[in-house]
Design a protein around this motif. Structure first.
Motif, short mmCIF file in Angstrom:
data_model
loop_
_atom_site.label_atom_id
_atom_site.label_comp_id
_atom_site.label_asym_id
_atom_site.label_seq_id
_atom_site.Cartn_x
_atom_site.Cartn_y
_atom_site.Cartn_z
N VAL A 1 0.84 -1.19 0.00
CA VAL A 1 0.00 0.00 0.00
C VAL A 1 0.88 1.25 0.00
O VAL A 1 0.57 2.24 -0.69
CB VAL A 1 -0.98 0.00 1.19
N ALA A 2 1.97 1.21 0.74
CA ALA A 2 2.89 2.35 0.75
C ALA A 2 3.40 2.65 -0.65
O ALA A 2 3.54 3.83 -1.03
CB ALA A 2 4.05 2.08 1.72
N VAL A 3 3.65 1.62 -1.43
CA VAL A 3 4.08 1.82 -2.82
C VAL A 3 2.94 2.45 -3.63
O VAL A 3 3.16 3.37 -4.43
CB VAL A 3 4.55 0.50 -3.45
N LEU A 4 1.71 1.93 -3.42
CA LEU A 4 0.56 2.45 -4.17
C LEU A 4 0.35 3.95 -3.92
O LEU A 4 -0.01 4.69 -4.84
CB LEU A 4 -0.73 1.70 -3.79
N VAL A 5 0.54 4.39 -2.69
CA VAL A 5 0.31 5.81 -2.36
C VAL A 5 1.60 6.61 -2.34
O VAL A 5 1.60 7.77 -1.93
CB VAL A 5 -0.46 5.96 -1.02
N GLY A 6 2.68 6.00 -2.79
CA GLY A 6 3.99 6.65 -2.74
C GLY A 6 4.08 7.94 -3.52
O GLY A 6 4.92 8.79 -3.22
N GLY A 7 3.21 8.15 -4.49
CA GLY A 7 3.21 9.39 -5.26
C GLY A 7 2.50 10.54 -4.57
O GLY A 7 2.50 11.66 -5.07
N LEU A 8 1.91 10.25 -3.41
CA LEU A 8 1.23 11.29 -2.64
C LEU A 8 2.16 11.84 -1.58
O LEU A 8 3.00 11.11 -1.04
CB LEU A 8 -0.02 10.73 -1.96
N THR A 9 1.99 13.10 -1.25
CA THR A 9 2.77 13.68 -0.15
C THR A 9 2.25 13.10 1.17
O THR A 9 1.15 12.53 1.22
CB THR A 9 2.62 15.22 -0.13
N ASP A 10 3.01 13.29 2.24
CA ASP A 10 2.55 12.84 3.55
C ASP A 10 1.21 13.45 3.94
O ASP A 10 0.31 12.73 4.40
CB ASP A 10 3.61 13.10 4.63
N PRO A 11 1.03 14.76 3.75
CA PRO A 11 -0.29 15.33 4.08
C PRO A 11 -1.41 14.74 3.21
O PRO A 11 -2.52 14.52 3.70
CB PRO A 11 -0.12 16.83 3.81
N GLU A 12 -1.13 14.47 1.94
CA GLU A 12 -2.15 13.86 1.07
C GLU A 12 -2.49 12.45 1.55
O GLU A 12 -3.66 12.04 1.54
CB GLU A 12 -1.66 13.83 -0.38
N ARG B 1 -2.26 11.32 4.64
CA ARG B 1 -3.06 11.45 5.87
C ARG B 1 -4.50 11.84 5.53
O ARG B 1 -5.44 11.34 6.14
CB ARG B 1 -2.42 12.45 6.83
N ARG B 2 -4.68 12.72 4.57
CA ARG B 2 -6.02 13.15 4.16
C ARG B 2 -6.78 11.98 3.53
O ARG B 2 -7.97 11.78 3.82
CB ARG B 2 -5.92 14.33 3.18
N LEU B 3 -6.12 11.21 2.68
CA LEU B 3 -6.76 10.04 2.08
C LEU B 3 -7.18 9.05 3.15
O LEU B 3 -8.29 8.52 3.13
CB LEU B 3 -5.81 9.36 1.07
N SER B 4 -6.33 8.83 4.13
CA SER B 4 -6.64 7.93 5.23
C SER B 4 -7.85 8.43 6.02
O SER B 4 -8.76 7.67 6.36
CB SER B 4 -5.43 7.79 6.16
N ALA B 5 -7.86 9.73 6.30
CA ALA B 5 -8.97 10.31 7.06
C ALA B 5 -10.28 10.21 6.28
O ALA B 5 -11.33 9.87 6.84
CB ALA B 5 -8.67 11.77 7.42
N LEU B 6 -10.23 10.48 4.99
CA LEU B 6 -11.43 10.41 4.18
C LEU B 6 -11.94 8.97 4.06
O LEU B 6 -13.15 8.71 4.17
CB LEU B 6 -11.18 11.00 2.79
N ALA B 7 -11.02 8.03 3.85
CA ALA B 7 -11.42 6.62 3.76
C ALA B 7 -12.04 6.17 5.08
O ALA B 7 -13.08 5.48 5.09
CB ALA B 7 -10.22 5.75 3.39
#
Length: 143
Positions: free
Chosen positions: A115-126, A128-134
């Motif tokens: 999963v870290a690889v899948l979201v690796g193109g996102l910044t740390d804040p992005e 965290r925001r994706l995690s919060a929204l999910a």
């Protein structure tokens, strides 16, 4: 894949394609350990609870006969065991064995890396925001 990475797929296609990516990564992890997706879900559910068969059926959204077979197969592999319920002497609970817990932790760790690889193109804040929204989508869907 998208030719223009800024293209918005829309909520339906975006979530569907994201779901396919995540499920595909988890399916690959399951296959490495000769597990079905349902067996991986079973291990995940049992990491932090000791459900009875009926509760397990509800958590996995399967009928009781399917759960019985699932638990039988996992038990034969030494991954789970049935123990007398602490709350009801007539009932049993399904728990991970040490081997099952180790396998669950390994799958979780390796899937986390995927999963870290899948979201690796996102910044740390992005991320965290994706995690919060999910988390919020999941929370509101269970209300």
């Amino acid at each position: 894949m998208l030719a223009d990475m800024s293209q918005d797929l829309g909520i339906v296609d975006g979530l569907a394609q994201l779901s396919f990516l995540v499920q595909g990564a988890l399916a690959k992890r399951a296959a490495v350990h000769d597990l079905s997706m349902t067996q991986v879900r079973l291990l995940g559910v049992l990491r932090d609870r000791r459900p009875g068969v009926n509760q397990l059926a509800a958590l996995l959204e399967l009928d009781k006969s399917s759960i019985t077979g699932l638990v039988d197969r996992a038990s034969a592999r030494g991954l789970v065991t049935r123990v007398p319920s602490e709350r009801d002497r007539r009932a049993v609970e399904v728990v991970l064995t040490d081997r099952g817990r180790a396998l669950a932790e390994e799958v979780e760790r390796d899937f986390g890396a995927d999963v870290a690889v899948l979201v690796g193109g996102l910044t740390d804040p992005e991320q965290r925001r994706l995690s919060a929204l999910a988390s919020r989508v999941i929370e509101t869907s269970q209300a």
